[in-house]
Write a protein that holds these residues in place. Structure first.
Motif, short mmCIF file in Angstrom:
data_model
loop_
_atom_site.label_atom_id
_atom_site.label_comp_id
_atom_site.label_asym_id
_atom_site.label_seq_id
_atom_site.Cartn_x
_atom_site.Cartn_y
_atom_site.Cartn_z
N ASN A 110 4.49 -2.17 0.49
CA ASN A 110 5.87 -2.48 0.84
C ASN A 110 6.29 -3.81 0.22
O ASN A 110 5.68 -4.84 0.50
N GLY A 111 7.35 -3.78 -0.58
CA GLY A 111 7.86 -5.02 -1.16
C GLY A 111 8.68 -5.83 -0.18
O GLY A 111 8.87 -7.02 -0.37
N ASP A 112 9.17 -5.17 0.87
CA ASP A 112 10.00 -5.83 1.86
C ASP A 112 9.13 -6.62 2.83
O ASP A 112 8.16 -6.08 3.38
N PRO A 113 9.43 -7.91 3.08
CA PRO A 113 8.55 -8.73 3.92
C PRO A 113 8.44 -8.23 5.36
O PRO A 113 7.36 -8.30 5.96
N LEU A 114 9.53 -7.74 5.93
CA LEU A 114 9.47 -7.24 7.31
C LEU A 114 8.68 -5.94 7.37
O LEU A 114 7.81 -5.78 8.24
N HIS A 115 8.97 -5.02 6.48
CA HIS A 115 8.26 -3.74 6.50
C HIS A 115 6.77 -3.94 6.21
O HIS A 115 5.91 -3.28 6.80
N GLY A 116 6.46 -4.89 5.31
CA GLY A 116 5.06 -5.20 5.04
C GLY A 116 4.35 -5.71 6.29
O GLY A 116 3.22 -5.35 6.58
N PHE A 117 5.05 -6.57 7.04
CA PHE A 117 4.47 -7.09 8.28
C PHE A 117 4.27 -5.98 9.30
O PHE A 117 3.21 -5.90 9.95
N LEU A 118 5.25 -5.10 9.44
CA LEU A 118 5.14 -4.02 10.42
C LEU A 118 4.01 -3.07 10.08
O LEU A 118 3.27 -2.62 10.96
N VAL A 119 3.84 -2.78 8.81
CA VAL A 119 2.72 -1.93 8.39
C VAL A 119 1.40 -2.65 8.63
O VAL A 119 0.42 -2.05 9.10
N GLY A 120 1.37 -3.95 8.33
CA GLY A 120 0.15 -4.72 8.58
C GLY A 120 -0.24 -4.71 10.04
O GLY A 120 -1.43 -4.59 10.39
N MET A 121 0.74 -4.81 10.94
CA MET A 121 0.44 -4.76 12.37
C MET A 121 -0.04 -3.38 12.80
O MET A 121 -0.86 -3.25 13.71
N LYS A 122 0.45 -2.35 12.13
CA LYS A 122 -0.06 -0.99 12.42
C LYS A 122 -1.53 -0.91 12.02
O LYS A 122 -2.36 -0.36 12.77
#
Length: 233
Positions: A110-122
């Protein structure tokens, strides 16, 4: 026959490299054996600390479990305090590597910082759901519970590890906020600390209730909260 010539031929034909090669191989084997013994001791000690605490972790029990001699133990650790420091240093390095790998993978997707964070938390929740295979527990918390056993150096090392968690997640929130200004007033340091509080509290509650799903469920709830903070929905 020329004696000097015979001696010269003998020297040229002698397999001089073999002695050096044998010594090198032996040195490597000895180094590997020493490294292996140290790692076995640390692995056993960490498991013992997580199971029953550092105070109840016995050197004699570690020796019996690992097959390392007492002299071998003191070759690697001058005393139990040195063992404690090595356990904590090893844990902090591995913990940092796990988080680095997890969020690097999320950012690649994910290039988007928020989406990257949400995926990382998953990914984080999935890792915690796989305890103890992917993550053995929290040595830092165990050491904090028994801080009277440790010296100032270990206290500072443990505190620095927790502050690194704050720094890591605070930097992520700052990056997200550049694209998604938060919808509510929020202290990013406190928001970052929530992760440590949530994970450590999840370990305690999960152990008390014999429920390994508590920590991953809390992580997913926090994930939803972060999304609401930055998007409002």
């Amino acid at each position: 026959m020329d004696l000097k010539r015979v001696r010269g031929l003998a020297r040229r034909r002698a397999p001089r490299h073999k002695v050096g090669t044998v010594l090198t191989v032996q040195s490597m084997q000895q180094t590997e054996a020493k490294t292996g013994a140290r790692e076995r001791l640390l692995e056993a000690a960490e498991a013992s600390v997580l199971a029953k605490g550092f105070a109840a972790t016995s050197i004699d029990e570690l020796l019996a479990e690992t097959g390392v001699s007492k002299s071998g133990f003191f070759y690697h650790f001058k005393d139990k305090s040195a063992l404690a420091k090595a356990i904590l240093e090893r844990y902090l390095v591995r913990d940092r590597e796990l988080l680095d790998q997890m969020f690097a993978r999320a950012d690649d997707l994910n290039g988007d910082p928020l989406h990257g964070f949400l995926v990382g938390m998953k990914f984080f929740a999935e890792m915690m759901a796989d305890l103890p295979n992917s993550h053995p527990g929290c040595v830092a918390a165990s050491f904090a519970y028994q801080d009277q056993l440790f010296n100032r150096e270990i206290h500072e090392l443990n505190a620095e590890g927790l502050l690194q968690w704050r720094k890591r997640f605070r930097e992520r929130f700052d990056l997200i906020a550049e694209k998604y200004p938060p919808k509510i007033d929020v202290d990013f340091d406190a928001l970052a600390d929530t992760i440590s509080v949530m994970v450590e509290g999840g370990f305690v509650l999960g152990r008390a209730l014999k429920d390994s799903t508590i920590t991953p469920r809390q992580i997913l709830l926090f994930r939803d909260y972060v999304r609401i903070v930055f998007t409002g929905s």
